[in-house]
Write a protein that holds these residues in place. Structure first.
Motif, PDB file in Angstrom:
ATOM      1  N   TYR A 196     -12.669   2.797  84.191  1.00  0.00           N
ATOM      2  CA  TYR A 196     -12.251   1.854  83.155  1.00  0.00           C
ATOM      3  C   TYR A 196     -10.774   1.492  83.303  1.00  0.00           C
ATOM      4  O   TYR A 196     -10.362   0.350  83.051  1.00  0.00           O
ATOM      5  CB  TYR A 196     -12.537   2.411  81.756  1.00  0.00           C
ATOM      6  CG  TYR A 196     -11.500   3.359  81.198  1.00  0.00           C
ATOM      7  CD1 TYR A 196     -10.433   2.883  80.434  1.00  0.00           C
ATOM      8  CD2 TYR A 196     -11.572   4.727  81.443  1.00  0.00           C
ATOM      9  CE1 TYR A 196      -9.477   3.745  79.929  1.00  0.00           C
ATOM     10  CE2 TYR A 196     -10.622   5.592  80.944  1.00  0.00           C
ATOM     11  CZ  TYR A 196      -9.580   5.102  80.187  1.00  0.00           C
ATOM     12  OH  TYR A 196      -8.622   5.955  79.694  1.00  0.00           O
ATOM     13  N   ARG A 197      -9.946   2.451  83.756  1.00  0.00           N
ATOM     14  CA  ARG A 197      -8.531   2.161  83.960  1.00  0.00           C
ATOM     15  C   ARG A 197      -8.333   1.253  85.171  1.00  0.00           C
ATOM     16  O   ARG A 197      -7.472   0.364  85.167  1.00  0.00           O
ATOM     17  CB  ARG A 197      -7.746   3.456  84.151  1.00  0.00           C
ATOM     18  CG  ARG A 197      -7.503   4.237  82.874  1.00  0.00           C
ATOM     19  CD  ARG A 197      -6.596   5.420  83.113  1.00  0.00           C
ATOM     20  NE  ARG A 197      -5.287   5.011  83.621  1.00  0.00           N
ATOM     21  CZ  ARG A 197      -4.374   5.866  84.092  1.00  0.00           C
ATOM     22  NH1 ARG A 197      -4.653   7.161  84.122  1.00  0.00           N
ATOM     23  NH2 ARG A 197      -3.218   5.427  84.530  1.00  0.00           N
ATOM     24  N   VAL A 198      -9.114   1.486  86.223  1.00  0.00           N
ATOM     25  CA  VAL A 198      -9.040   0.639  87.409  1.00  0.00           C
ATOM     26  C   VAL A 198      -9.441  -0.793  87.051  1.00  0.00           C
ATOM     27  O   VAL A 198      -8.778  -1.760  87.438  1.00  0.00           O
ATOM     28  CB  VAL A 198      -9.945   1.196  88.529  1.00  0.00           C
ATOM     29  CG1 VAL A 198     -10.001   0.228  89.708  1.00  0.00           C
ATOM     30  CG2 VAL A 198      -9.431   2.554  88.997  1.00  0.00           C
ATOM     31  N   GLU A 199     -10.532  -0.937  86.293  1.00  0.00           N
ATOM     32  CA  GLU A 199     -11.001  -2.266  85.878  1.00  0.00           C
ATOM     33  C   GLU A 199      -9.955  -2.957  84.987  1.00  0.00           C
ATOM     34  O   GLU A 199      -9.700  -4.159  85.138  1.00  0.00           O
ATOM     35  CB  GLU A 199     -12.325  -2.131  85.112  1.00  0.00           C
ATOM     36  CG  GLU A 199     -13.495  -1.667  85.956  1.00  0.00           C
ATOM     37  CD  GLU A 199     -14.232  -2.815  86.605  1.00  0.00           C
ATOM     38  OE1 GLU A 199     -13.828  -3.975  86.387  1.00  0.00           O
ATOM     39  OE2 GLU A 199     -15.202  -2.543  87.338  1.00  0.00           O
ATOM     40  N   MET A 200      -9.372  -2.196  84.064  1.00  0.00           N
ATOM     41  CA  MET A 200      -8.414  -2.786  83.137  1.00  0.00           C
ATOM     42  C   MET A 200      -7.181  -3.294  83.884  1.00  0.00           C
ATOM     43  O   MET A 200      -6.706  -4.411  83.635  1.00  0.00           O
ATOM     44  CB  MET A 200      -8.002  -1.766  82.075  1.00  0.00           C
ATOM     45  CG  MET A 200      -7.042  -2.323  81.024  1.00  0.00           C
ATOM     46  SD  MET A 200      -6.694  -1.146  79.685  1.00  0.00           S
ATOM     47  CE  MET A 200      -5.745   0.089  80.588  1.00  0.00           C
ATOM     48  N   PHE A 201      -6.652  -2.497  84.820  1.00  0.00           N
ATOM     49  CA  PHE A 201      -5.458  -2.941  85.543  1.00  0.00           C
ATOM     50  C   PHE A 201      -5.793  -4.075  86.504  1.00  0.00           C
ATOM     51  O   PHE A 201      -4.964  -4.967  86.733  1.00  0.00           O
ATOM     52  CB  PHE A 201      -4.807  -1.775  86.280  1.00  0.00           C
ATOM     53  CG  PHE A 201      -3.413  -2.080  86.758  1.00  0.00           C
ATOM     54  CD1 PHE A 201      -2.399  -2.329  85.856  1.00  0.00           C
ATOM     55  CD2 PHE A 201      -3.117  -2.154  88.110  1.00  0.00           C
ATOM     56  CE1 PHE A 201      -1.105  -2.627  86.281  1.00  0.00           C
ATOM     57  CE2 PHE A 201      -1.837  -2.447  88.553  1.00  0.00           C
ATOM     58  CZ  PHE A 201      -0.827  -2.690  87.624  1.00  0.00           C
ATOM     59  N   LYS A 202      -7.011  -4.071  87.030  1.00  0.00           N
ATOM     60  CA  LYS A 202      -7.450  -5.206  87.863  1.00  0.00           C
ATOM     61  C   LYS A 202      -7.440  -6.490  87.044  1.00  0.00           C
ATOM     62  O   LYS A 202      -6.959  -7.537  87.501  1.00  0.00           O
ATOM     63  CB  LYS A 202      -8.843  -4.931  88.428  1.00  0.00           C
ATOM     64  CG  LYS A 202      -9.388  -6.028  89.340  1.00  0.00           C
ATOM     65  CD  LYS A 202     -10.276  -7.030  88.609  1.00  0.00           C
ATOM     66  CE  LYS A 202     -11.548  -6.399  88.106  1.00  0.00           C
ATOM     67  NZ  LYS A 202     -12.401  -7.379  87.397  1.00  0.00           N
ATOM     68  N   ASP A 203      -7.948  -6.424  85.813  1.00  0.00           N
ATOM     69  CA  ASP A 203      -7.943  -7.599  84.937  1.00  0.00           C
ATOM     70  C   ASP A 203      -6.514  -8.018  84.594  1.00  0.00           C
ATOM     71  O   ASP A 203      -6.203  -9.214  84.509  1.00  0.00           O
ATOM     72  CB  ASP A 203      -8.721  -7.304  83.651  1.00  0.00           C
ATOM     73  CG  ASP A 203     -10.214  -7.153  83.899  1.00  0.00           C
ATOM     74  OD1 ASP A 203     -10.693  -7.618  84.948  1.00  0.00           O
ATOM     75  OD2 ASP A 203     -10.895  -6.553  83.042  1.00  0.00           O
ATOM     76  N   TYR A 204      -5.641  -7.022  84.405  1.00  0.00           N
ATOM     77  CA  TYR A 204      -4.223  -7.318  84.144  1.00  0.00           C
ATOM     78  C   TYR A 204      -3.613  -8.084  85.316  1.00  0.00           C
ATOM     79  O   TYR A 204      -2.942  -9.111  85.128  1.00  0.00           O
ATOM     80  CB  TYR A 204      -3.473  -6.004  83.909  1.00  0.00           C
ATOM     81  CG  TYR A 204      -1.969  -6.131  83.857  1.00  0.00           C
ATOM     82  CD1 TYR A 204      -1.321  -6.403  82.656  1.00  0.00           C
ATOM     83  CD2 TYR A 204      -1.188  -5.968  84.998  1.00  0.00           C
ATOM     84  CE1 TYR A 204       0.060  -6.519  82.597  1.00  0.00           C
ATOM     85  CE2 TYR A 204       0.186  -6.078  84.958  1.00  0.00           C
ATOM     86  CZ  TYR A 204       0.810  -6.350  83.746  1.00  0.00           C
ATOM     87  OH  TYR A 204       2.169  -6.474  83.701  1.00  0.00           O
ATOM     88  N   LEU A 205      -3.855  -7.613  86.531  1.00  0.00           N
ATOM     89  CA  LEU A 205      -3.322  -8.287  87.709  1.00  0.00           C
ATOM     90  C   LEU A 205      -3.894  -9.694  87.840  1.00  0.00           C
ATOM     91  O   LEU A 205      -3.178 -10.644  88.187  1.00  0.00           O
ATOM     92  CB  LEU A 205      -3.639  -7.471  88.964  1.00  0.00           C
ATOM     93  CG  LEU A 205      -2.976  -6.092  89.092  1.00  0.00           C
ATOM     94  CD1 LEU A 205      -3.526  -5.359  90.311  1.00  0.00           C
ATOM     95  CD2 LEU A 205      -1.462  -6.216  89.183  1.00  0.00           C
TER      96      LEU A 205
END
Length: 405
Positions: free
Chosen positions: A126-135
């Motif tokens: 979930y953290r990987v997905e969230m930061f991917k969306d941020y980028l």
């Protein structure tokens, strides 16, 4: 073979860099954060916390869009400026006790996928997905992955030579750190540096596993756009000998129903226990553990078995989990169990004593820090360290160098 590239960085105007750059958002207390946001209009905290001015909670999607808009405002106001051509940087962080020097560069997503860049930590999806969306929403990153490379006399000499030139930035922070940045822009230097890293078979992630995993996920999502910048992620590359590795100590809220005497008796099955009374005792070597319980410090010496030969079984953080935290204290999930918290070894062990004496926690455990060879052994054998096994420095300042996608 390790591939690095220069990139057209965005960075603060020279007269504002000390005001713009900031620590990680989570490092600030609420009062400190409010003070910086109220009194420093140039702080990058305004970019990463765009809802502050309205004191409101917003969705992640709106927050990410707000970050992108505020970042563009900083560029429009010439708080940030962009390099005219791709460059590398030599960057040095100096405190009263430490000095860290390394190279800021783009590192290859392909190298990450092919295990040229090696990992030792697990990631939360979930953290990987969230930061991917941020980028994806903001189209920039200002938090490089900390990567180590083997010590090289040739490279060290080259860095020392570059440090003799006039720096691009030199400033101090309120935490009494001195930061110096040198631009590497000549074709000769860029080619030399790339050729040097091409001769290095492997690089190792020290800190930033979620950021690198997010960069890979974004690349896979958007690679049809043929955007070269998506094929790389910003990294701060430093020699193995220059990282500072601290332990993460454990504090536990209760003894899982055991009395103090029964708990000590259970510990004696796997540890030789020596009371240190009021001495602020810390482990001096592997297989040693400190403990603070009921106003006293204890030294715990692990009764190592000859059967324990694997890399994981010989890791102190795993030993504490296998012999104490899980079977005795009933803690299974080191990430999510609310009965356990962590204090980095950078803090004094008096911090552990204080929270236990105040009654919120009942026992604290101190570990001996891992070293870079232990971390590399895990990475080379495709093993994952337990959560919160290491706290690694240096920590990079937000808003100092921006990698645009």
């Amino acid at each position: 073979m390790s591939k690095i590239i220069p990139f057209k960085a965005v960075r603060p105007a020279s007269d504002k860099v000390a005001l713009v750059s900031c620590r990680n958002y989570d490092d600030y207390s609420a009062a400190e954060l409010a003070a910086w946001l109220n009194f420093n209009p140039y702080s990058f905290l305004h970019v990463i916390n765009p809802a502050f001015a309205h004191v409101q909670k917003i969705s992640l999607d709106k927050r990410f869009k707000g970050v992108a808009l505020k970042y563009q405002d900083f560029k429009n106001e010439h708080i940030f400026e962009q390099e005219e051509k791709p460059v590398f940087y030599v960057y040095e962080i100096e405190s009263k006790t430490q000095k860290f020097t390394g190279i800021i560069a783009g590192t290859s997503v392909e190298d990450y996928q092919n295990d040229v860049i090696k990992k030792h930590e697990d990631t939360l999806q979930y953290r990987v997905e969230m930061f991917k969306d941020y980028l994806h929403q903001t189209q920039f990153n200002t938090e490089p992955v900390l990567i180590t490379y083997p010590d090289s006399v040739e490279l060290n000499t080259w860095i020392l030579l570059k440090k003799q030139s006039e720096p691009l930035y030199q400033f101090s922070t309120t935490t009494k750190e001195k930061h110096t940045l040198w631009k590497i822009e000549t074709e000769h230097d860029i080619n030399w540096l790339q050729e040097h890293f091409e001769a290095i078979p492997n690089l190792y992630i020290a800190d930033g596993h979620h950021r690198s995993a997010s960069a890979e996920l974004l690349f896979e999502q958007d690679k049809h756009l043929n955007n070269k910048n998506l094929s790389y992620f910003m990294s701060f590359l430093i020699p193995e000998s220059n990282v500072k590795i601290y332990e993460y100590n454990r504090i536990i809220r209760d003894l899982n129903g055991y009395s103090k005497l029964d708990f000590l008796e259970k510990l004696e099955e796997n540890f030789i226990i020596k009371s240190k009374d009021q001495e602020l005792w810390k482990p001096q070597d592997k297989f040693e553990f400190g403990m603070y319980l009921d106003g006293n410090f204890y030294a715990l010496f692990y009764k190592k078995s000859n059967d324990e030969t694997s890399i994981l079984e010989n890791l102190d953080a795993q030993i504490l989990y296998d012999k104490v935290l899980n079977p005795i204290l009933g803690i299974e999930d080191l990430r999510n169990d609310e009965r356990i918290d962590y204090i980095s070894g950078k803090q004094s062990i008096t911090a552990i004593k204080q929270v236990v004496d105040e009654g919120e926690y009942e026992v604290g455990f101190m570990l001996f820090p891992s070293n870079i060879n232990e971390i590399k052994d895990f990475a080379d054998n495709n093993l994952i360290m337990p959560p919160k096994s290491t706290y690694i420095e240096p920590k990079f300042r937000n808003g100092l160098i921006v990698y645009e996608l």
